[in-house]
Scaffold this motif. Structure first.
Motif, PDB file in Angstrom:
ATOM      1  N   MET B 171      -8.011   6.525   7.959  1.00  0.00           N
ATOM      2  CA  MET B 171      -7.519   6.919   6.654  1.00  0.00           C
ATOM      3  C   MET B 171      -7.990   8.314   6.237  1.00  0.00           C
ATOM      4  SD  MET B 171      -5.636   6.189   4.373  1.00  0.00           S
ATOM      5  CE  MET B 171      -5.454   6.792   2.712  1.00  0.00           C
ATOM      6  N   PRO B 189      -6.681   7.923  -1.286  1.00  0.00           N
ATOM      7  CA  PRO B 189      -5.875   9.061  -1.744  1.00  0.00           C
ATOM      8  C   PRO B 189      -5.892   9.180  -3.264  1.00  0.00           C
ATOM      9  CG  PRO B 189      -4.458   7.292  -0.970  1.00  0.00           C
ATOM     10  CD  PRO B 189      -5.859   6.828  -0.778  1.00  0.00           C
ATOM     11  N   SER B 342      -6.679   0.208   6.810  1.00  0.00           N
ATOM     12  CA  SER B 342      -6.197   0.365   5.436  1.00  0.00           C
ATOM     13  C   SER B 342      -7.371   0.589   4.500  1.00  0.00           C
ATOM     14  CB  SER B 342      -5.456  -0.909   5.018  1.00  0.00           C
ATOM     15  OG  SER B 342      -5.376  -0.982   3.603  1.00  0.00           O
ATOM     16  N   CYS B 343      -7.208   1.514   3.548  1.00  0.00           N
ATOM     17  CA  CYS B 343      -8.331   1.792   2.646  1.00  0.00           C
ATOM     18  C   CYS B 343      -8.416   0.760   1.535  1.00  0.00           C
ATOM     19  CB  CYS B 343      -8.225   3.199   2.073  1.00  0.00           C
ATOM     20  SG  CYS B 343      -7.065   3.367   0.702  1.00  0.00           S
ATOM     21  N   TRP B 345      -6.624   0.443  -1.207  1.00  0.00           N
ATOM     22  CA  TRP B 345      -6.391   0.936  -2.566  1.00  0.00           C
ATOM     23  C   TRP B 345      -5.187   0.257  -3.216  1.00  0.00           C
ATOM     24  CZ3 TRP B 345      -9.543   3.146  -5.701  1.00  0.00           C
ATOM     25  CH2 TRP B 345      -9.101   3.887  -6.786  1.00  0.00           C
ATOM     26  N   CYS B 346      -4.109   0.027  -2.436  1.00  0.00           N
ATOM     27  CA  CYS B 346      -2.930  -0.591  -3.064  1.00  0.00           C
ATOM     28  C   CYS B 346      -2.554  -1.907  -2.386  1.00  0.00           C
ATOM     29  CB  CYS B 346      -1.753   0.377  -3.138  1.00  0.00           C
ATOM     30  SG  CYS B 346      -1.358   1.225  -1.624  1.00  0.00           S
ATOM     31  N   CYS B 349      -0.271  -2.774   0.942  1.00  0.00           N
ATOM     32  CA  CYS B 349      -0.913  -2.430   2.205  1.00  0.00           C
ATOM     33  C   CYS B 349      -2.121  -3.334   2.455  1.00  0.00           C
ATOM     34  CB  CYS B 349      -1.325  -0.957   2.153  1.00  0.00           C
ATOM     35  SG  CYS B 349      -2.256  -0.368   3.549  1.00  0.00           S
ATOM     36  N   THR B 388       3.791   2.242  -2.102  1.00  0.00           N
ATOM     37  CA  THR B 388       2.394   2.374  -1.698  1.00  0.00           C
ATOM     38  C   THR B 388       1.883   3.758  -2.086  1.00  0.00           C
ATOM     39  OG1 THR B 388       2.929   3.276   0.471  1.00  0.00           O
ATOM     40  CG2 THR B 388       2.731   0.884   0.313  1.00  0.00           C
ATOM     41  N   PHE B 389       0.570   3.892  -2.060  1.00  0.00           N
ATOM     42  CA  PHE B 389      -0.041   5.142  -2.493  1.00  0.00           C
ATOM     43  C   PHE B 389       0.038   6.227  -1.441  1.00  0.00           C
ATOM     44  CE2 PHE B 389      -2.813   6.841  -5.764  1.00  0.00           C
ATOM     45  CZ  PHE B 389      -2.469   6.035  -6.823  1.00  0.00           C
ATOM     46  N   CYS B 390       0.054   5.845  -0.166  1.00  0.00           N
ATOM     47  CA  CYS B 390       0.115   6.873   0.865  1.00  0.00           C
ATOM     48  C   CYS B 390       1.004   6.402   1.996  1.00  0.00           C
ATOM     49  CB  CYS B 390      -1.288   7.242   1.377  1.00  0.00           C
ATOM     50  SG  CYS B 390      -1.901   6.189   2.695  1.00  0.00           S
ATOM     51  N   LEU B 392       0.269   5.534   5.037  1.00  0.00           N
ATOM     52  CA  LEU B 392      -0.278   4.683   6.100  1.00  0.00           C
ATOM     53  C   LEU B 392       0.560   3.418   6.279  1.00  0.00           C
ATOM     54  CD1 LEU B 392      -3.879   3.902   7.113  1.00  0.00           C
ATOM     55  CD2 LEU B 392      -2.328   1.999   6.753  1.00  0.00           C
ATOM     56  N   ALA B 393       0.770   2.696   5.190  1.00  0.00           N
ATOM     57  CA  ALA B 393       1.478   1.420   5.309  1.00  0.00           C
ATOM     58  C   ALA B 393       2.954   1.600   5.685  1.00  0.00           C
ATOM     59  CB  ALA B 393       1.311   0.611   4.027  1.00  0.00           C
TER      60      ALA B 393
HETATM   61  S1  SF4 Z   1      -1.003   2.569   1.699  1.00  0.00           S
HETATM   62 FE1  SF4 Z   1      -2.588   4.145   1.831  1.00  0.00          FE
HETATM   63  S2  SF4 Z   1      -3.548   4.124  -0.187  1.00  0.00           S
HETATM   64 FE2  SF4 Z   1      -2.456   2.200  -0.021  1.00  0.00          FE
HETATM   65  S3  SF4 Z   1      -4.039   0.757   0.745  1.00  0.00           S
HETATM   66 FE3  SF4 Z   1      -2.853   1.563   2.501  1.00  0.00          FE
HETATM   67  S4  SF4 Z   1      -4.127   3.229   3.240  1.00  0.00           S
HETATM   68 FE4  SF4 Z   1      -4.802   2.814   1.134  1.00  0.00          FE
END
Ligand code: SF4
Ligand SMILES: Cc1cc2nc3c(=O)[nH]c(=O)nc-3n(C[C@H](O)[C@H](O)[C@H](O)COP(=O)(O)O)c2cc1C
Ligand code: FES
Lengths: 154, 423
Positions: B171, B189, B342-343, B345-346, B349, B388-390, B392-393
């Motif tokens: 991440m 993020p 996955s971090c 955050w949301c 994901c 999603t916030f970023c 990754l997902a």
């Molecule tokens: S989509 Fe991005 S910001 Fe959201 S939980 Fe996954 S890694 Fe974190």
């Protein structure tokens, strides 16, 4: 708990950033470098040194795959379980390592010699399958090659 | 074909020292840059058509152009090199980091000058220890020879470059999560706007660029935008470092004109498939790109052409499967990785990816049930950009979505046969 040497190295790091908090990842790595892992007491003292709360430091510590918050073996084996290694025989190698060391992924051998952890792609995909021991990357692995490599570590 | 980024790189040899690098024409782009204005450098990079090599293909000139300049800007400004390279199957930045550290340093100085940054960071993944040693040595040579520090080469411009070695987390490579990581926080993020170019590291204007992107910059300045465009087969300028790994005869990395076809990379450079096996599919540029099929091999590997066939160029380093590779097992491995990284955050994901990974595990190991495919499709539909916030997902959904589309019958076989028929 923290030795003078550890303190000096951490303080030198803080000078690279405008805020002390930014030195947290490096401080954790310095402690791990000296002790093999990061005990609670060290988290507290890093926090004191940088003027932060221990939970702030721990929130960063627990984010990173490489920061070990539990006592680990003398040598850490990171085996890549990602795509290019997966298609070139990761599962065979993992099973071989687990059998050889008599542990599962995430565990440490009874003699404290090795800890086995999964890793993200090591950038060694052109010599997949790959693993990393204490910062050294090994590619083109076979079960025989793994045995040779393990023998180099005491 | 002209090798640009890799011209000084000799496999298994030490990289060039500063002196040797200069003898090969290095640091000439820097001399030229320091005699130009930052705006002129930005203009050159824009005209060259340089697209970001971190995977998203964002135009570098446009990114730099959104940084506030002159007296109205808040200082210090930061330039950050993304050397986190943890994308599954990627390995190209490692070549540039280990092979020619002075090229990267020259690129950082010119790029920082172009946005009037006075501080630069190289955000390097922990596992690249050899790269770290070589960068530390090259940085110290650069400081001793007035390529870094105060008044570079006698000009009014000053810059410091710091090496930051990460603690390991995929991440951290996401540009804004990377900034959180550099500040010592958890790598989650941030919401946009404001964009990092206006409000980035410690609230100051910040540009994040990929290693390969930055390495192109000295050559653009030295030889000009026209020349850079002429290197490419398409209208996306320059060369590209392509790679192949997996079930090919000669895995490796090659610098080729941007827009080289998948077929050329696979058949001419990687020597075709291993031991006469047949190509089943490939991931063209890392784990978060969609599968490409044998009938699509004549596609040009640039950002626009790969998007046109429903995939992405990504990192340009392909992972190749043959007929023995099980798509369900492979995607299971990938989704396990994305779920692990996955971090959190949301919700889509944090909750969705483990669910996807468990469903795939069930299919692969014999606990699959009717309805599992629909569960997977449900996630593909909802875990997407905007929810999603970023990236990754949504990126994690690309191999899954395309595997379900291309290999649906094999997924169904896993349900019917009570597990993977190949195990
Ligand atoms: S989509 Fe991005 S910001 Fe959201 S939980 Fe996954 S890694 Fe974190
Ligand atoms: C989960 C995730 C991981 C990423 N990892 C990297 C990386 O390791 N290196 C990189 O350059 N870009 C990575 N990116 C892309 C960056 O967010 C960003 O687009 C890029 O660094 C910008 O540089 P460029 O414009 O030069 O391509 C990642 C993105 C995501 C969503
Ligand atoms: S996938 Fe294992 S090293 Fe890249």
């Amino acid at each position: 708990m923290l030795t003078d040497r550890e303190r000096q190295r951490i303080e030198a790091e803080t000078r690279l950033y405008p805020h002390p908090r930014a030195a947290v990842p490096e401080a954790l790595k310095i402690v791990q470098d000296h002790r093999g892992w990061v005990p609670d007491e060290a988290v507290k003292e890093i926090a004191e040194l940088l003027g932060l709360s221990p939970t702030t430091v721990d929130s960063t510590a627990t984010f990173y795959n490489m920061i070990l918050r539990e006592r680990a073996g003398r040598h850490i084996i990171f085996i890549c379980d990602n795509v290019s290694c997966w298609v070139t025989g990761y599962e065979v190698l993992r099973d071989h390592l687990c059998r050889r060391l008599d542990i599962a992924l995430g565990e440490t051998t009874a003699d404290g010699r090795f800890t086995l952890l999964p890793a993200a792609c090591l950038g060694e995909c052109d010599r997949a399958p790959a693993m990393m021991i204490d910062g050294e990357i090994y590619g083109n692995l076979t079960p025989e090659r793994i045995d040779e490599v393990l023998a180099q570590y005491d | 074909m002209e090798r640009v980024l890799t011209q000084n790189i000799r496999p298994s040899e030490e990289p060039l020292t500063l002196l040797e690098y200069e003898q090969c024409g290095g640091y000439q782009g820097l001399r030229k840059a320091l005699w130009s204005s930052p705006e002129e450098i930005q203009q050159m990079v824009t005209e060259a058509g340089l697209l970001g090599r971190g995977g998203a293909g964002f135009p570098t000139g446009r990114k730099w152009g959104s940084v506030p300049m002159g007296d109205r800007a808040r200082h210090p400004k930061y330039f950050v090199v993304n050397a986190d390279e943890m994308e599954p199957g990627a390995m190209k930045d490692r070549l540039l980091l280990e092979g020619d550290p002075h090229q990267l340093i020259e690129g950082i100085i010119i790029s920082s000058y172009a946005i009037e940054a006075s501080q630069a960071y190289i955000f390097l993944r922990w596992e690249y220890q050899l790269a770290a040693r070589r960068l530390i040595s090259a940085l110290s040579q650069a400081y001793h020879n007035n390529r870094l520090g105060a008044n570079i080469l006698g000009s009014p411009y000053s810059l410091d470059i710091h090496l930051h070695q990460s603690g390991g987390r995929y991440m951290c490579g996401e540009a804004e999560a990377l900034l959180s990581a550099l500040e010592g926080r958890r790598a989650v993020p941030r919401s946009k706007p404001p964009y990092p170019t206006v409000c980035g590291l410690w609230g100051k204007p910040t540009v994040v660029n990929n290693v390969e992107t930055v390495c192109n910059v000295p050559h653009i300045v030295k030889h000009g935008p026209e020349w850079f465009r002429s290197l490419s087969h398409t209208d996306e300028g320059g060369t590209k470092i392509y790679g192949a790994s997996g079930r090919v005869r000669q895995p490796g990395l090659w610098e080729l004109p941007m827009g080289t076809t998948i077929r050329e990379v696979l058949e001419e450079h990687a020597g075709g498939m291993h031991n006469g096996h047949a190509l089943k599919a490939l991931l063209p540029g890392g784990g978060s790109t969609a599968f490409v099929l044998p009938e699509q091999l004549d596609t040009r590997m640039d950002f626009a052409s790969m998007e046109a066939i429903g995939s992405r160029l990504g990192t340009g380093t392909m992972t190749v499967m043959d007929e023995r590779t099980c798509p369900v097992g492979l995607v299971w491995g990938l989704e396990q990785f994305f779920a692990r990284e996955s971090c959190g955050w949301c919700t889509p994901c944090r909750e969705g990816l483990p669910w996807v990974a468990r469903t795939l595990e069930a299919l692969e190991t014999g606990d699959g049930r009717p309805g599992d495919l629909e569960t997977l499709e449900h996630h593909v539909r909802w875990v997407r950009m905007g929810n999603t916030f970023c990236a990754l997902a949504p990126g994690a959904m690309m191999p899954l979505e395309s595997a379900l589309r291309h290999f649906r019958s094999e997924f169904e076989d896993h349900v019917a046969a009570g597990g993977c028929p190949r195990r």
